[in-house]
Design a protein around this motif. Structure first.
Motif, PDB file in Angstrom:
ATOM      1  N   TRP A 199       0.573  -1.922   0.086  1.00 56.00           N
ATOM      2  CA  TRP A 199      -0.277  -0.078   0.361  1.00 56.00           C
ATOM      3  C   TRP A 199       0.597   1.377   0.120  1.00 56.00           C
ATOM      4  O   TRP A 199       0.458   2.160  -0.664  1.00 56.00           O
ATOM      5  CB  TRP A 199      -0.989  -0.467   1.040  1.00 56.00           C
ATOM      6  N   GLN A 200       1.584   1.287   1.014  1.00 55.63           N
ATOM      7  CA  GLN A 200       3.001   2.829   0.871  1.00 55.63           C
ATOM      8  C   GLN A 200       3.222   2.984  -0.022  1.00 55.63           C
ATOM      9  O   GLN A 200       3.821   3.743  -1.084  1.00 55.63           O
ATOM     10  CB  GLN A 200       4.006   1.909   1.575  1.00 55.63           C
ATOM     11  N   SER A 201       4.265   1.300  -0.791  1.00 57.76           N
ATOM     12  CA  SER A 201       4.411   2.011  -2.499  1.00 57.76           C
ATOM     13  C   SER A 201       3.584   1.946  -4.118  1.00 57.76           C
ATOM     14  O   SER A 201       4.500   3.175  -4.354  1.00 57.76           O
ATOM     15  CB  SER A 201       4.930   0.159  -3.391  1.00 57.76           C
ATOM     16  N   GLU A 202       2.344   1.398  -4.033  1.00 56.38           N
ATOM     17  CA  GLU A 202       1.639   2.121  -4.664  1.00 56.38           C
ATOM     18  C   GLU A 202       1.349   3.412  -4.388  1.00 56.38           C
ATOM     19  O   GLU A 202       0.761   4.176  -5.311  1.00 56.38           O
ATOM     20  CB  GLU A 202       0.194   1.315  -4.683  1.00 56.38           C
ATOM     21  N   TRP A 203       1.219   4.109  -3.214  1.00 58.99           N
ATOM     22  CA  TRP A 203       0.975   5.266  -2.628  1.00 58.99           C
ATOM     23  C   TRP A 203       1.707   6.775  -3.264  1.00 58.99           C
ATOM     24  O   TRP A 203       1.758   7.457  -3.364  1.00 58.99           O
ATOM     25  CB  TRP A 203       0.465   5.846  -1.175  1.00 58.99           C
ATOM     26  N   GLY A 240       2.831   9.626  -6.500  1.00 54.29           N
ATOM     27  CA  GLY A 240       3.506  10.412  -6.207  1.00 54.29           C
ATOM     28  C   GLY A 240       2.803  11.457  -5.551  1.00 54.29           C
ATOM     29  O   GLY A 240       3.149  12.560  -5.132  1.00 54.29           O
ATOM     30  N   LYS A 241       2.355  10.000  -4.218  1.00 51.18           N
ATOM     31  CA  LYS A 241       1.381  11.357  -2.857  1.00 51.18           C
ATOM     32  C   LYS A 241       2.842  10.380  -1.736  1.00 51.18           C
ATOM     33  O   LYS A 241       4.051   9.853  -1.679  1.00 51.18           O
ATOM     34  CB  LYS A 241       0.314  10.132  -2.668  1.00 51.18           C
ATOM     35  N   MET A 268      -0.774   8.989   4.881  1.00 49.50           N
ATOM     36  CA  MET A 268      -0.606   7.619   5.635  1.00 49.50           C
ATOM     37  C   MET A 268      -0.685   7.767   6.974  1.00 49.50           C
ATOM     38  O   MET A 268      -1.526   6.523   7.632  1.00 49.50           O
ATOM     39  CB  MET A 268      -0.583   6.562   4.689  1.00 49.50           C
ATOM     40  N   GLY A 269      -0.262   8.444   7.649  1.00 54.76           N
ATOM     41  CA  GLY A 269       0.391   8.812   9.217  1.00 54.76           C
ATOM     42  C   GLY A 269       1.361   8.622   9.663  1.00 54.76           C
ATOM     43  O   GLY A 269       2.228   7.654  10.281  1.00 54.76           O
TER      44      GLY A 269
END
Length: 100
Positions: free
Chosen positions: A30-34, A38-39, A44-45
């Motif tokens: 999920w982090q990699s996708e985000w 470019g986010k 995400m916290g």
């Protein structure tokens, strides 16, 4: 909206993963996708503390992000449906913890 009470404002990643009961691979995916979109992972916290090499997580901010970006979406692809299911399991597990 779902409201889980964390007992601290920030958690080291290892401790945070135990609380939210999410597989490490899903969490990193999920982090990699985000980031690939470019986010900023701080949305995400994810918190980098000044003068510390450790990564900390803001639990409520992550849950809000997860609900907005993984649960309250209309999946277009199979993998998005899987992400939604995994996020719903996290919420279900946290509700069980809250009620114990």
């Amino acid at each position: 909206m779902f409201n889980f009470k964390f007992d601290r404002p920030f958690y080291k990643e290892k401790d945070f993963l135990k609380i939210i009961s999410i597989p490490r691979s899903t969490f990193y995916s999920w982090q990699s996708e985000w980031i690939a979109q470019g986010k900023d992972p701080s949305e995400m916290g994810k918190e980098l503390m000044k003068d510390s090499s450790s990564v900390y997580w803001n639990g409520p901010k992550f849950l809000d992000w997860m609900i907005k970006h993984k649960i309250k979406t209309d999946p277009k692809w199979d993998y998005e449906e899987e992400h939604k299911k995994k996020a719903l399991v996290v919420i279900h597990n946290l509700k069980k913890k809250r009620n114990n």
